[in-house]
Design a protein around this motif. Sequence first.
Motif, PDB file in Angstrom:
ATOM      1  N   PHE A 184      40.753  39.931  28.493  1.00 39.56           N
ATOM      2  CA  PHE A 184      41.071  39.727  29.752  1.00 39.56           C
ATOM      3  C   PHE A 184      40.798  40.633  30.504  1.00 39.56           C
ATOM      4  CE2 PHE A 184      44.070  40.695  33.272  1.00 39.56           C
ATOM      5  CZ  PHE A 184      44.192  39.211  33.668  1.00 39.56           C
ATOM      6  N   GLN A 185      40.100  42.001  29.874  1.00 37.66           N
ATOM      7  CA  GLN A 185      39.661  43.338  30.872  1.00 37.66           C
ATOM      8  C   GLN A 185      38.320  41.953  31.420  1.00 37.66           C
ATOM      9  OE1 GLN A 185      39.986  46.266  28.959  1.00 37.66           O
ATOM     10  NE2 GLN A 185      42.096  46.830  29.378  1.00 37.66           N
ATOM     11  N   SER A 186      36.603  41.329  29.778  1.00 34.89           N
ATOM     12  CA  SER A 186      35.547  40.904  30.088  1.00 34.89           C
ATOM     13  C   SER A 186      36.007  40.338  30.764  1.00 34.89           C
ATOM     14  CB  SER A 186      36.020  40.847  28.363  1.00 34.89           C
ATOM     15  OG  SER A 186      35.268  41.966  28.215  1.00 34.89           O
ATOM     16  N   ILE A 187      36.878  38.617  30.708  1.00 38.00           N
ATOM     17  CA  ILE A 187      36.645  37.780  31.114  1.00 38.00           C
ATOM     18  C   ILE A 187      37.754  37.831  32.848  1.00 38.00           C
ATOM     19  CG2 ILE A 187      37.727  35.088  30.915  1.00 38.00           C
ATOM     20  CD1 ILE A 187      35.445  35.902  29.172  1.00 38.00           C
ATOM     21  N   CYS A 188      38.366  38.172  32.732  1.00 36.17           N
ATOM     22  CA  CYS A 188      39.449  37.945  34.086  1.00 36.17           C
ATOM     23  C   CYS A 188      38.281  38.246  35.192  1.00 36.17           C
ATOM     24  CB  CYS A 188      40.103  39.341  34.310  1.00 36.17           C
ATOM     25  SG  CYS A 188      41.146  39.456  35.925  1.00 36.17           S
ATOM     26  N   PRO A 189      37.420  38.711  35.372  1.00 32.06           N
ATOM     27  CA  PRO A 189      36.093  39.289  36.408  1.00 32.06           C
ATOM     28  C   PRO A 189      35.898  37.908  37.249  1.00 32.06           C
ATOM     29  CG  PRO A 189      36.774  41.190  35.067  1.00 32.06           C
ATOM     30  CD  PRO A 189      37.272  39.948  34.346  1.00 32.06           C
ATOM     31  N   LEU A 190      35.322  36.893  35.966  1.00 33.15           N
ATOM     32  CA  LEU A 190      35.347  35.413  36.456  1.00 33.15           C
ATOM     33  C   LEU A 190      35.793  34.903  37.131  1.00 33.15           C
ATOM     34  CD1 LEU A 190      33.515  35.091  32.645  1.00 33.15           C
ATOM     35  CD2 LEU A 190      32.162  36.480  34.972  1.00 33.15           C
ATOM     36  N   LEU A 191      37.194  34.891  36.365  1.00 35.74           N
ATOM     37  CA  LEU A 191      37.993  33.931  36.843  1.00 35.74           C
ATOM     38  C   LEU A 191      38.474  34.391  38.353  1.00 35.74           C
ATOM     39  CD1 LEU A 191      40.506  33.321  33.815  1.00 35.74           C
ATOM     40  CD2 LEU A 191      37.801  32.464  34.490  1.00 35.74           C
ATOM     41  N   GLU A 192      37.962  35.675  39.049  1.00 35.48           N
ATOM     42  CA  GLU A 192      38.568  36.281  40.019  1.00 35.48           C
ATOM     43  C   GLU A 192      37.827  35.652  41.174  1.00 35.48           C
ATOM     44  OE1 GLU A 192      38.160  39.753  40.381  1.00 35.48           O
ATOM     45  OE2 GLU A 192      40.020  40.495  39.181  1.00 35.48           O
ATOM     46  N   PRO A 193      39.015  35.014  42.479  1.00 32.41           N
ATOM     47  CA  PRO A 193      39.934  35.714  42.285  1.00 32.41           C
ATOM     48  C   PRO A 193      40.883  34.866  41.849  1.00 32.41           C
ATOM     49  CG  PRO A 193      39.851  34.527  44.239  1.00 32.41           C
ATOM     50  CD  PRO A 193      38.904  35.051  43.617  1.00 32.41           C
ATOM     51  N   LEU A 194      42.166  35.342  41.016  1.00 32.29           N
ATOM     52  CA  LEU A 194      42.854  34.932  40.317  1.00 32.29           C
ATOM     53  C   LEU A 194      43.929  34.247  41.601  1.00 32.29           C
ATOM     54  CD1 LEU A 194      43.841  36.799  37.530  1.00 32.29           C
ATOM     55  CD2 LEU A 194      42.919  34.702  37.014  1.00 32.29           C
ATOM     56  N   VAL A 195      45.039  33.019  41.133  1.00 28.78           N
ATOM     57  CA  VAL A 195      45.647  32.278  41.885  1.00 28.78           C
ATOM     58  C   VAL A 195      46.875  33.377  41.273  1.00 28.78           C
ATOM     59  CG1 VAL A 195      47.884  31.346  39.888  1.00 28.78           C
ATOM     60  CG2 VAL A 195      46.782  30.276  41.818  1.00 28.78           C
ATOM     61  N   THR A 196      47.528  33.173  43.366  1.00 29.44           N
ATOM     62  CA  THR A 196      48.841  33.998  43.407  1.00 29.44           C
ATOM     63  C   THR A 196      49.792  32.611  44.392  1.00 29.44           C
ATOM     64  OG1 THR A 196      48.736  34.213  45.703  1.00 29.44           O
ATOM     65  CG2 THR A 196      47.205  35.712  43.961  1.00 29.44           C
ATOM     66  N   PRO A 197      51.463  33.291  44.414  1.00 27.36           N
ATOM     67  CA  PRO A 197      52.035  31.721  44.787  1.00 27.36           C
ATOM     68  C   PRO A 197      51.394  31.482  45.979  1.00 27.36           C
ATOM     69  CG  PRO A 197      53.555  33.858  43.884  1.00 27.36           C
ATOM     70  CD  PRO A 197      51.804  34.373  43.580  1.00 27.36           C
ATOM     71  N   GLU A 198      51.125  32.318  46.997  1.00 25.97           N
ATOM     72  CA  GLU A 198      50.194  32.214  48.707  1.00 25.97           C
ATOM     73  C   GLU A 198      49.392  31.473  47.864  1.00 25.97           C
ATOM     74  OE1 GLU A 198      52.820  35.211  48.084  1.00 25.97           O
ATOM     75  OE2 GLU A 198      50.908  35.702  47.142  1.00 25.97           O
ATOM     76  N   THR A 199      48.434  31.428  47.356  1.00 24.92           N
ATOM     77  CA  THR A 199      47.559  30.392  47.193  1.00 24.92           C
ATOM     78  C   THR A 199      46.823  29.073  46.431  1.00 24.92           C
ATOM     79  OG1 THR A 199      46.583  32.115  45.841  1.00 24.92           O
ATOM     80  CG2 THR A 199      45.957  32.659  48.055  1.00 24.92           C
ATOM     81  N   MET A 200      48.041  29.401  45.657  1.00 23.00           N
ATOM     82  CA  MET A 200      48.628  28.201  44.512  1.00 23.00           C
ATOM     83  C   MET A 200      48.382  26.952  45.222  1.00 23.00           C
ATOM     84  SD  MET A 200      51.658  27.680  41.639  1.00 23.00           S
ATOM     85  CE  MET A 200      51.946  25.785  42.423  1.00 23.00           C
ATOM     86  N   PRO A 201      46.994  26.039  44.859  1.00 22.87           N
ATOM     87  CA  PRO A 201      46.828  24.657  45.987  1.00 22.87           C
ATOM     88  C   PRO A 201      47.783  23.751  44.740  1.00 22.87           C
ATOM     89  CG  PRO A 201      45.125  24.581  43.997  1.00 22.87           C
ATOM     90  CD  PRO A 201      46.331  26.635  43.600  1.00 22.87           C
ATOM     91  N   LEU A 202      47.808  22.775  45.814  1.00 20.32           N
ATOM     92  CA  LEU A 202      49.091  21.955  44.904  1.00 20.32           C
ATOM     93  C   LEU A 202      48.993  21.168  44.041  1.00 20.32           C
ATOM     94  CD1 LEU A 202      50.397  20.242  48.363  1.00 20.32           C
ATOM     95  CD2 LEU A 202      51.899  21.147  47.499  1.00 20.32           C
TER      96      LEU A 202
END
Length: 275
Positions: A184-202
């Motif tokens: 998670f620590q290694s791959i997470c930076p590639l996926l940022e910004p991670l989705v949040t309830p406010e930014t989640m697309p339909l």
Amino acid sequence: MNWVGIKVDLVHIAYERHFQVQPEKLIDVRHIESLLNNYSFRHPHLLLEALTHRSCMLPQIPGCYERLEFLGDAVLDYVITFYLYNKYRAMSSPGFLTDMRSASVNNDCYALSAVKAGLHKHILASDNVDNDIANTVNNFGRLSIESTFGWEIETYFSEVLADIIESLAGAIFVDSEYDKDIVFQSICPLLEPLVTPETMPLNHLREFKDYCKKMQYIMKRPVISTQNGVVTRTIEVEAKGVVIYKHTSTVSNNRTAEIVACIFFLRSLKETNLE
């Protein structure tokens, strides 16, 4: 599992692969490690394997990335699920959490992440696969780079790019002696910004199906045809035996064609006030 009476003895299987070439001669190990939050591989051959497509199998490389991709797919699904579960403790709706995970764990999301990090430059593949990747990179140039969410994308991305994110996760998992946190620590930076309830697309597919169910519309079985690698998909929606909407989309694969058709239907609702 032991607590519920299922005896399990977890054994860490040591990594053993026999390569006849030094990874540094084929890939830039240090640079790729820097992209992975400076994770340092104990077995750089794993990194070489994770970046080798089966179309470019060399005598010196005993395998391609597919086994690591299979493993990494499951590991990423778990670590991101666990992350969302812990971060949003007040969220009681499992459906919303499922949507958040789907927005983060999908091929388009991974492909976007791979291109943003420049990982496509390090994949060992044939010319045909390289051309497919190049088309993805060209498409990426016309998209926003503010997020890596996949639902809003109306274009095709090479699956190889998504596979690479998963195979790298698998490689790190094995190399770290099966440490999920390090993955998670290694791959997470590639996926940022991670989705949040406010930014989640339909989720356009779900929105389309839920609307038709609510209005008691009948979705006819789509007509799908493929020619020269291009998919044509036609959807029809009926209300009381009358076709009220019909759309044909022609894109590079069936899933994208389905998404595009649903998006156009939802746009049509707003434009014509069918709601």
